[in-house]
Design a protein around this motif. Structure first.
Motif, PDB file in Angstrom:
ATOM      1  N   ALA A   1     -10.725 -22.808   0.755  1.00 25.38           N
ATOM      2  CA  ALA A   1     -11.262 -23.909  -0.045  1.00 25.38           C
ATOM      3  C   ALA A   1     -10.228 -24.470  -1.011  1.00 25.38           C
ATOM      4  O   ALA A   1     -10.300 -25.641  -1.399  1.00 25.38           O
ATOM      5  N   ILE A   2      -9.254 -23.655  -1.410  1.00 21.98           N
ATOM      6  CA  ILE A   2      -8.213 -24.144  -2.317  1.00 21.98           C
ATOM      7  C   ILE A   2      -7.347 -25.177  -1.607  1.00 21.98           C
ATOM      8  O   ILE A   2      -6.961 -26.194  -2.195  1.00 21.98           O
ATOM      9  N   GLY A   3      -7.051 -24.916  -0.348  1.00 18.19           N
ATOM     10  CA  GLY A   3      -6.402 -25.924   0.477  1.00 18.19           C
ATOM     11  C   GLY A   3      -4.969 -26.269   0.133  1.00 18.19           C
ATOM     12  O   GLY A   3      -4.512 -27.370   0.398  1.00 18.19           O
ATOM     13  N   THR A   4      -4.228 -25.330  -0.467  1.00 16.86           N
ATOM     14  CA  THR A   4      -2.823 -25.579  -0.785  1.00 16.86           C
ATOM     15  C   THR A   4      -1.942 -24.679   0.086  1.00 16.86           C
ATOM     16  O   THR A   4      -2.405 -23.667   0.623  1.00 16.86           O
ATOM     17  N   PRO A   5      -0.658 -25.018   0.218  1.00 17.17           N
ATOM     18  CA  PRO A   5       0.247 -24.141   0.969  1.00 17.17           C
ATOM     19  C   PRO A   5       0.286 -22.725   0.397  1.00 17.17           C
ATOM     20  O   PRO A   5       0.369 -21.746   1.155  1.00 17.17           O
ATOM     21  N   ALA A   6       0.215 -22.620  -0.931  1.00 18.48           N
ATOM     22  CA  ALA A   6       0.218 -21.289  -1.549  1.00 18.48           C
ATOM     23  C   ALA A   6      -1.010 -20.494  -1.131  1.00 18.48           C
ATOM     24  O   ALA A   6      -0.940 -19.275  -0.919  1.00 18.48           O
ATOM     25  N   ALA A   7      -2.131 -21.182  -1.021  1.00 22.09           N
ATOM     26  CA  ALA A   7      -3.356 -20.506  -0.589  1.00 22.09           C
ATOM     27  C   ALA A   7      -3.248 -20.050   0.860  1.00 22.09           C
ATOM     28  O   ALA A   7      -3.735 -18.967   1.227  1.00 22.09           O
ATOM     29  N   GLU A   8      -2.605 -20.864   1.699  1.00 25.47           N
ATOM     30  CA  GLU A   8      -2.391 -20.469   3.096  1.00 25.47           C
ATOM     31  C   GLU A   8      -1.508 -19.224   3.164  1.00 25.47           C
ATOM     32  O   GLU A   8      -1.748 -18.315   3.959  1.00 25.47           O
ATOM     33  N   ASP A   9      -0.457 -19.198   2.336  1.00 28.57           N
ATOM     34  CA  ASP A   9       0.418 -18.021   2.294  1.00 28.57           C
ATOM     35  C   ASP A   9      -0.359 -16.792   1.828  1.00 28.57           C
ATOM     36  O   ASP A   9      -0.183 -15.693   2.366  1.00 28.57           O
ATOM     37  N   ALA A  10      -1.206 -17.002   0.813  1.00 26.90           N
ATOM     38  CA  ALA A  10      -2.010 -15.890   0.297  1.00 26.90           C
ATOM     39  C   ALA A  10      -2.950 -15.366   1.376  1.00 26.90           C
ATOM     40  O   ALA A  10      -3.128 -14.150   1.534  1.00 26.90           O
ATOM     41  N   LEU A  11      -3.541 -16.279   2.114  1.00 27.99           N
ATOM     42  CA  LEU A  11      -4.457 -15.903   3.185  1.00 27.99           C
ATOM     43  C   LEU A  11      -3.754 -15.048   4.223  1.00 27.99           C
ATOM     44  O   LEU A  11      -4.305 -14.063   4.731  1.00 27.99           O
ATOM     45  N   ALA A  12      -2.506 -15.421   4.522  1.00 31.45           N
ATOM     46  CA  ALA A  12      -1.749 -14.683   5.539  1.00 31.45           C
ATOM     47  C   ALA A  12      -1.288 -13.320   5.047  1.00 31.45           C
ATOM     48  O   ALA A  12      -1.095 -12.405   5.857  1.00 31.45           O
ATOM     49  N   GLY A  13      -1.099 -13.191   3.732  1.00 32.10           N
ATOM     50  CA  GLY A  13      -0.563 -11.937   3.212  1.00 32.10           C
ATOM     51  C   GLY A  13      -1.571 -11.003   2.575  1.00 32.10           C
ATOM     52  O   GLY A  13      -1.493  -9.779   2.733  1.00 32.10           O
ATOM     53  N   VAL A  14      -2.544 -11.568   1.857  1.00 32.38           N
ATOM     54  CA  VAL A  14      -3.456 -10.739   1.065  1.00 32.38           C
ATOM     55  C   VAL A  14      -4.443  -9.980   1.942  1.00 32.38           C
ATOM     56  O   VAL A  14      -4.671  -8.768   1.755  1.00 32.38           O
ATOM     57  N   LEU A  15      -5.065 -10.648   2.912  1.00 33.66           N
ATOM     58  CA  LEU A  15      -6.082  -9.976   3.720  1.00 33.66           C
ATOM     59  C   LEU A  15      -5.525  -8.788   4.505  1.00 33.66           C
ATOM     60  O   LEU A  15      -6.129  -7.706   4.486  1.00 33.66           O
ATOM     61  N   PRO A  16      -4.374  -8.933   5.170  1.00 37.81           N
ATOM     62  CA  PRO A  16      -3.815  -7.750   5.852  1.00 37.81           C
ATOM     63  C   PRO A  16      -3.479  -6.614   4.886  1.00 37.81           C
ATOM     64  O   PRO A  16      -3.654  -5.438   5.226  1.00 37.81           O
ATOM     65  N   ARG A  17      -3.007  -6.980   3.689  1.00 38.67           N
ATOM     66  CA  ARG A  17      -2.687  -5.940   2.709  1.00 38.67           C
ATOM     67  C   ARG A  17      -3.942  -5.161   2.314  1.00 38.67           C
ATOM     68  O   ARG A  17      -3.930  -3.932   2.217  1.00 38.67           O
ATOM     69  N   ILE A  18      -5.033  -5.883   2.077  1.00 36.51           N
ATOM     70  CA  ILE A  18      -6.284  -5.207   1.708  1.00 36.51           C
ATOM     71  C   ILE A  18      -6.816  -4.395   2.878  1.00 36.51           C
ATOM     72  O   ILE A  18      -7.341  -3.286   2.702  1.00 36.51           O
ATOM     73  N   ASP A  19      -6.689  -4.927   4.090  1.00 35.40           N
ATOM     74  CA  ASP A  19      -7.112  -4.166   5.275  1.00 35.40           C
ATOM     75  C   ASP A  19      -6.384  -2.829   5.342  1.00 35.40           C
ATOM     76  O   ASP A  19      -6.998  -1.779   5.606  1.00 35.40           O
ATOM     77  N   ARG A  20      -5.066  -2.858   5.134  1.00 36.19           N
ATOM     78  CA  ARG A  20      -4.277  -1.615   5.193  1.00 36.19           C
ATOM     79  C   ARG A  20      -4.698  -0.659   4.081  1.00 36.19           C
ATOM     80  O   ARG A  20      -4.811   0.557   4.298  1.00 36.19           O
ATOM     81  N   TYR A  21      -4.925  -1.207   2.889  1.00 37.51           N
ATOM     82  CA  TYR A  21      -5.317  -0.361   1.750  1.00 37.51           C
ATOM     83  C   TYR A  21      -6.667   0.300   2.029  1.00 37.51           C
ATOM     84  O   TYR A  21      -6.846   1.503   1.792  1.00 37.51           O
ATOM     85  N   ALA A  22      -7.613  -0.499   2.536  1.00 39.27           N
ATOM     86  CA  ALA A  22      -8.945   0.041   2.818  1.00 39.27           C
ATOM     87  C   ALA A  22      -8.878   1.108   3.899  1.00 39.27           C
ATOM     88  O   ALA A  22      -9.554   2.152   3.808  1.00 39.27           O
ATOM     89  N   ALA A  23      -8.079   0.862   4.932  1.00 41.62           N
ATOM     90  CA  ALA A  23      -7.953   1.853   6.009  1.00 41.62           C
ATOM     91  C   ALA A  23      -7.342   3.153   5.485  1.00 41.62           C
ATOM     92  O   ALA A  23      -7.787   4.256   5.853  1.00 41.62           O
ATOM     93  N   SER A  24      -6.345   3.049   4.633  1.00 40.71           N
ATOM     94  CA  SER A  24      -5.730   4.240   4.043  1.00 40.71           C
ATOM     95  C   SER A  24      -6.725   4.976   3.160  1.00 40.71           C
ATOM     96  O   SER A  24      -6.750   6.218   3.129  1.00 40.71           O
ATOM     97  N   TRP A  25      -7.554   4.210   2.445  1.00 41.45           N
ATOM     98  CA  TRP A  25      -8.566   4.833   1.581  1.00 41.45           C
ATOM     99  C   TRP A  25      -9.540   5.650   2.423  1.00 41.45           C
ATOM    100  O   TRP A  25      -9.863   6.796   2.085  1.00 41.45           O
ATOM    101  N   VAL A  26     -10.026   5.073   3.505  1.00 45.76           N
ATOM    102  CA  VAL A  26     -10.973   5.777   4.384  1.00 45.76           C
ATOM    103  C   VAL A  26     -10.319   7.027   4.963  1.00 45.76           C
ATOM    104  O   VAL A  26     -10.932   8.114   4.993  1.00 45.76           O
TER     105      VAL A  26
END
Length: 575
Positions: free
Chosen positions: A367-392
């Protein structure tokens, strides 16, 4: 003789009747009008089609009598719309374009399929759902206030709940744009009697003032509206939706103004399920003097979100689950000794990081619709996925090690307490990401990168070197709950949401019984100082760091003492 209409659609239909050979669809600007959606104090709203971008939009046309100087108003609307377009917040309706057609100013906005908040709440909603929905609308107000936008007419009818559950505040800045901060007196329209309905919008030539029942005392006095005025209107709206009655006597304008002057807020109806803490928050937001309200929407929303009973309920559920599990395990062991003793910990992340939460973060960033938001989308979600998997993985490993008697019960408790705090911090980060706007994006990305390492929760030497938790079981549960709250506060600090973090820390410092465990007090004071320092309040930060260091030295909390001393030295070295 009837007066000519100011409705541009009516004008177009008259033209079509006079010139029947015209086959061009009725248009406003480049937008083809589909149907009338509604009318309000400021104008008329149509559903329209944008053939350039192939989408349905809502087009709001300001009525001629709503603006005193069309040229001046158009310039103000342009500035407001540009600011709103830059905001791109998931809880504010998106503005696509502002323009002029046939002497009329119009604003093209995102078309929201759904219902207004006042209609939504009439469907007999639970109070928790109402508060949660209002909090989401409040996030829109909070973001706009940070961008310098004031709503001036917040009420349930100006909030949409979409079919997919999204909450969108409408008409941001438009009332202000129609008469930018003008000093006016409050007069009813000529056709409205003083004793008539309080829901009639107040207008006079060139000024739209809003709906009297939701207006702040300062707005009634004709003073410029501020963020505190929006906060007042928000609290009137939430009070009305929770208690099904207005907070002030709206029998007439005279009774309404009298209650506003005295700050006389009606008590909640007898038997209401809404807890007293919510009423206390609303009563503060409804204070007559703006300075007596919450310093910002962030403070109010933090108070509404804070549910001290949630921890007790979760502890009770966990306790009950433990009893049931133990009982079931006893009988299962008798029947089948090979039954699995450690269920998959993935279930413990439901509602923290699962498909629904990931989709909410994805939608917020898109919804932010900026290039920075696109970069965040590409980087943040995989990082959280890895963190959550390590937590489990770590949670499962800790359980198996304990079940196989490879680690003691006290060590297992230390490991799970550490992991619970990490989970709380992850939960707060995800919430922050779902509420992020363009201005706060950098902080949210930084917070994702700053998630505390899970490795410490497997470091036996580090865990056992810490000060042990209190021996009293009730105090131990309270301390653990507060440490999870401090983990949430840390995530808010990392995301740059200092007011929300401070509200969480202050909640911990209010619990005098839990603060009898001095290490917790030292930790909370350290967080208070860190948040104050980040917010630029260095005097308050220095005082908090000093208190934290003394408390930590007194109870032997070496880690907190070292951090407090270091941050205190840094502050004192500043020019």
């Amino acid at each position: 003789m009837p007066q000519p209409s100011d409705d541009p659609l009516d004008k177009a239909l008259v033209k079509r009747a006079l010139f029947p050979r015209r086959t061009t669809p009725v248009q406003i600007g480049r937008f083809q009008i589909l149907s009338l959606v509604g009318r309000g104090g400021m104008g008329v709203v149509y559903a329209a089609y944008d053939d350039l971008l192939d989408r349905k939009v809502a087009v709001k046309v300001l009525l001629g009598e709503a603006v005193r100087d069309l040229a001046l108003s158009r310039g103000r609307l342009m500035r407001e719309a540009q600011a709103m377009a830059r905001l791109q917040h998931p809880n504010i309706v998106t503005v696509h374009e502002v323009g002029q057609d046939d002497g009329q100013v119009f604003v093209a906005m995102e078309f929201v399929r759904g219902t207004t908040l006042d209609a939504w709440v009439r469907e007999d909603r639970p109070w928790r759902e109402i508060v949660a929905t209002f909090v989401r609308a409040g996030r829109g107000l909070e973001a706009a206030h940070r961008a310098g936008l004031i709503h001036r007419d917040f009420k349930p009818a100006n909030v949409m709940v979409s079919d997919d559950g999204a909450v969108k505040v409408l008409d941001f800045g438009l009332a202000r744009a129609a008469d930018d901060g003008a000093q006016v007196t409050v007069d009813l329209p000529r056709h409205v009697n003083q004793a008539d309905s309080h829901l009639t919008p107040l207008t006079r030539t060139g000024v739209v003032l809003g709906t009297p029942a939701y207006m702040s005392p300062e707005a009634h006095r004709g003073e410029p509206s501020t963020a505190a005025s929006d906060q007042f209107s928000f609290c009137v709206s939430l009070y009305q939706c929770l208690y099904e009655q207005p907070p002030f006597d709206t029998t007439s304008m005279a009774t309404l103004l009298a209650d506003l002057r005295r700050g006389k807020v009606a008590p909640p109806p007898a038997g209401t399920p809404v807890p007293a803490r919510v009423f206390r928050a609303l009563r503060r937001g409804l204070a007559s003097a703006p300075e007596e309200r919450f310093p910002s929407m962030a403070g109010l929303l933090a108070e509404l979100e804070h549910d001290p009973g949630a921890t007790r309920r979760r502890v009770a559920v966990l306790g009950l689950t433990a009893v049931v599990t133990a009982t079931a395990a006893f009988f299962a062991a008798a029947r089948e000794p090979a039954v699995q003793r450690c269920p998959d910990a993935q279930a413990e992340l439901v509602g923290v990081w699962d498909a629904t939460r990931a989709a909410a973060v994805r939608d917020a960033l898109k919804a932010i619709g900026t290039p920075a938001a696109e970069d965040a989308l590409a980087g943040v979600l995989p990082r959280i996925d890895r963190y959550a998997a390590s937590w489990v993985e770590m949670r499962n490993e800790a359980c198996v090690a304990h079940a196989e008697a490879r680690q003691s019960a006290p060590l297992f408790d230390l490991r799970t307490a550490c992991l619970d705090q990490r989970r709380a911090g992850l939960d707060a980060l995800v919430v922050a990401l779902t509420q992020v706007d363009a201005a706060g994006l950098g902080g949210a990305v930084q917070a994702a990168a700053a998630l505390p390492p899970l490795s410490r929760c497997a470091d036996v030497e580090a865990l056992t070197a810490d000060i042990p938790p209190p021996e009293d079981s009730h105090l131990r549960v309270a301390v653990q709950a507060h440490r999870e709250t401090l983990a949430r506060a840390q995530a808010r600090e990392d995301a740059g949401q200092y007011a929300l973090g401070e509200a969480l820390v202050e909640d911990v410092l209010k619990d005098s019984s839990a603060l009898a465990y001095e290490p917790l007090r030292a930790e909370a004071l350290l967080h208070r100082g860190s948040l104050a320092m980040e917010a630029g309040r260095h005097v308050a930060a220095e005082a908090a760091f000093g208190e934290a260091m003394l408390a930590a030295l007194g109870c032997g909390h070496a880690a907190v003492a070292a951090q407090s001393s270091s941050k205190l030295a840094y502050l004192r070295a500043l020019p």
